[in-house]
Design an enzyme around this catalytic site. Sequence first.
Site, PDB file in Angstrom:
ATOM      1  N   HIS A   1      -5.434  -5.592   9.546  1.00 46.96           N
ATOM      2  CA  HIS A   1      -4.882  -4.565   8.663  1.00 46.96           C
ATOM      3  C   HIS A   1      -5.753  -3.311   8.715  1.00 46.96           C
ATOM      4  O   HIS A   1      -6.754  -3.274   9.426  1.00 46.96           O
ATOM      5  CB  HIS A   1      -4.762  -5.119   7.246  1.00 46.96           C
ATOM      6  CG  HIS A   1      -3.883  -6.324   7.164  1.00 46.96           C
ATOM      7  ND1 HIS A   1      -4.382  -7.616   7.267  1.00 46.96           N
ATOM      8  CD2 HIS A   1      -2.543  -6.447   7.008  1.00 46.96           C
ATOM      9  CE1 HIS A   1      -3.377  -8.482   7.180  1.00 46.96           C
ATOM     10  NE2 HIS A   1      -2.252  -7.805   7.031  1.00 46.96           N
TER      11      HIS A   1
ATOM     12  N   ASP B   1     -11.457  -8.846   8.294  1.00 44.94           N
ATOM     13  CA  ASP B   1     -10.048  -8.547   8.575  1.00 44.94           C
ATOM     14  C   ASP B   1     -10.001  -7.395   9.575  1.00 44.94           C
ATOM     15  O   ASP B   1     -10.248  -6.235   9.228  1.00 44.94           O
ATOM     16  CB  ASP B   1      -9.331  -8.163   7.279  1.00 44.94           C
ATOM     17  CG  ASP B   1      -7.862  -7.799   7.500  1.00 44.94           C
ATOM     18  OD1 ASP B   1      -7.413  -7.772   8.664  1.00 44.94           O
ATOM     19  OD2 ASP B   1      -7.165  -7.523   6.496  1.00 44.94           O
TER      20      ASP B   1
ATOM     21  N   SER C   1       3.088  -7.734   6.718  1.00 47.41           N
ATOM     22  CA  SER C   1       2.101  -7.078   5.870  1.00 47.41           C
ATOM     23  C   SER C   1       1.597  -5.762   6.443  1.00 47.41           C
ATOM     24  O   SER C   1       1.120  -4.899   5.699  1.00 47.41           O
ATOM     25  CB  SER C   1       0.914  -8.020   5.625  1.00 47.41           C
ATOM     26  OG  SER C   1       0.346  -8.446   6.848  1.00 47.41           O
TER      27      SER C   1
END
Length: 410
Positions: free
Chosen positions: A386, A383, A135
Amino acid sequence: MVKRQLLMLGIRTSFHTIAAVLVAGLIATAVFMSRNGLLKENPQRDSVPDLSGNRSRECNLFEGKWVFDNESYPLYKEEDCKFMSDQLACEKFGRKDLSYKFWRWQPHTCDLPRFNGTKLLERLRNKRMVYVGDSLNRGQWVSMVCMVSSVITNPKAMYMHNNGSNLITFKALEYNATIDYYWAPLLVESNSDDPTNHRFPDRIVRIQSIEKHARHWTNSDIIVFNSYLWWRMPHIKSLWGSFEKLDGIYKEVEMVRVYEMALQTLSQWLEVHVNPNLTKLFFMSMSPTHERAEEWGGKVNQNCYGETSLIDKEGYTGKGSDPKMMSVLENVLEGLKTRGLNMQMINITQLSEYRKEGHPSIYRKQWGTVKENETSNPSSNADCIHWCLPGVPDVWNELLYAYILDHHSS
């Protein structure tokens, strides 16, 4: 006669003296400019630095510092990119501090060429570029699509195709240029290969099997690999055999060793199936995480949530990066090079270490139900892996852009 010789000697002596003074003056000027940063803080150029031959030692794009630049950045607007991912659209999901968008990477010894979407699309005319990995690589792909689509004025001249498979396609029709993303988080075949249903307590890899993935990207003109995040556990279960048959051999293998085995499987496939005269290969180094604030002097049990400034300690390295894995990657790429196939590593690790404020934190789409404790303590749902867009991955692509143009120009 003697007087004439003395006169000529005096003229030559004066000439050498003047020349020496001029040279000394030039050297002093250069030293002054260098010490005052005048030779380092040049705005970005459109030209590409020389990344080949002996001069590569003088031009290390990966060593430098972040410079705040709200005039040249961001390279595109979050709200204008119709291909933006809700996982990375931090402003859309409530982030108020937007300074993460305005940082430019400035190498110490040269300038990073400013990204030119039109120039890249010309390089990609009638070609296919594909990002292969997890990702984080998908985030970099979204960044690249936003960067190039910002120079395409006709919305009907581009499209994205995603049918739920591992492959997502972006097409710039005027250039017949394709920029794809392919989900393969561990590069080799695994039980995490489904692009949506891939989270299992036991991660299993078929360490010698890559054909299932590789047939989708082998014939591309440019391939950009990454694989790091999904390996972060002490041991990984490896399978010699097939998922469909019951006679396979399973064995728990120490993570760094099985990571090396996976990279060797990749390199062996590339050596046999890729034409080095036609395909350019890149591997993005590990993207650091910022999940423990105490590592950079913050509070214990906190993470990137609420961070708005960069880490200013030069050479800072957090525990979210693994030097052993980096060393394994470098050794595999060096071995591949000795066999006639060059895969350039784009070293994003150190420059990304400084960017603890660049993650989505809680400012992203929540894919599942938010628990009560996560609402009362937002940092528990942050998060810190990312990256917000526009942001850090744009610079990764600027580095990639510099190498793509250098390879093509050479």
